[in-house]
Design an enzyme around this catalytic site. Sequence first.
Site, short mmCIF file in Angstrom:
data_model
loop_
_atom_site.label_atom_id
_atom_site.label_comp_id
_atom_site.label_asym_id
_atom_site.label_seq_id
_atom_site.Cartn_x
_atom_site.Cartn_y
_atom_site.Cartn_z
N ARG A 185 0.79 -1.24 0.00
CA ARG A 185 0.00 0.00 0.00
C ARG A 185 0.82 1.28 0.00
O ARG A 185 0.48 2.21 -0.73
CB ARG A 185 -0.98 0.00 1.17
CG ARG A 185 -2.13 -0.97 0.96
CD ARG A 185 -3.17 -0.85 2.06
NE ARG A 185 -3.97 0.33 1.87
CZ ARG A 185 -4.07 1.32 2.74
NH1 ARG A 185 -3.42 1.29 3.88
NH2 ARG A 185 -4.83 2.35 2.48
N TYR A 227 -0.17 3.48 -3.15
CA TYR A 227 -1.12 4.55 -2.88
C TYR A 227 -0.58 5.65 -1.99
O TYR A 227 -1.33 6.51 -1.55
CB TYR A 227 -2.38 3.99 -2.20
CG TYR A 227 -2.91 2.72 -2.79
CD1 TYR A 227 -3.28 2.65 -4.12
CD2 TYR A 227 -3.05 1.58 -2.01
CE1 TYR A 227 -3.78 1.48 -4.66
CE2 TYR A 227 -3.56 0.41 -2.54
CZ TYR A 227 -3.92 0.37 -3.87
OH TYR A 227 -4.41 -0.79 -4.39
N CYS A 276 15.47 -2.91 -3.37
CA CYS A 276 16.21 -2.11 -4.35
C CYS A 276 15.31 -1.52 -5.43
O CYS A 276 15.63 -1.52 -6.61
CB CYS A 276 17.35 -2.90 -4.98
SG CYS A 276 18.59 -3.40 -3.80
N GLU A 277 14.15 -1.05 -5.02
CA GLU A 277 13.23 -0.31 -5.87
C GLU A 277 13.03 1.04 -5.20
O GLU A 277 12.94 1.11 -3.98
CB GLU A 277 11.87 -1.01 -5.95
CG GLU A 277 11.87 -2.34 -6.65
CD GLU A 277 11.73 -2.20 -8.15
OE1 GLU A 277 11.48 -1.08 -8.63
OE2 GLU A 277 11.88 -3.22 -8.83
N TYR A 320 -4.23 -5.57 4.63
CA TYR A 320 -3.43 -5.21 3.47
C TYR A 320 -2.10 -5.94 3.34
O TYR A 320 -1.48 -5.91 2.30
CB TYR A 320 -3.13 -3.71 3.49
CG TYR A 320 -4.36 -2.89 3.75
CD1 TYR A 320 -5.34 -2.78 2.77
CD2 TYR A 320 -4.57 -2.28 4.97
CE1 TYR A 320 -6.49 -2.04 3.02
CE2 TYR A 320 -5.70 -1.54 5.21
CZ TYR A 320 -6.66 -1.43 4.23
OH TYR A 320 -7.79 -0.70 4.48
#
Length: 140
Positions: free
Chosen positions: A35, A39, A67-68, A96
């Site tokens: 999430r 978002y 690693c993003e 979630y």
Amino acid sequence: IIADAGMLVISLLSATEQGGEPIYITDGSMAELIRPALYEAHHEIVPVIQAIGGNSQKAYHIVGPVCESADALGHNILLPELESGALLAVLTAGAYSMTMASNYNQRVRPPEVVVTEDGRAWRLARRRETWEDLTATEII
């Protein structure tokens, strides 16, 4: 109702800074709680063991090891200085976390634990996945 009933417990791997911003790198990632990445959802993040006394706090970015650039669980979270291995609770994750979790980046999903309302007992609802679970459907 379900969101409030669950939390994701993560472990602090290391602390660093980037551009003068303090960062806590954890073993929790966008694979376990998507999430915030999708978002920009906010989840309170607190130490599992609360410090006694007047520990000073500062705003940390809480990130994962994937690693993003989107692998962040929280930004500007007020926390005390913590040691590697400290546990953090990402709150309101019940609806979630595991329901939206994935094996992105070859990550095994964490276990699910049910704790009684009074906090005196717990049981394993789903075991931690293993590497063998991830590769079980592959055909050589």
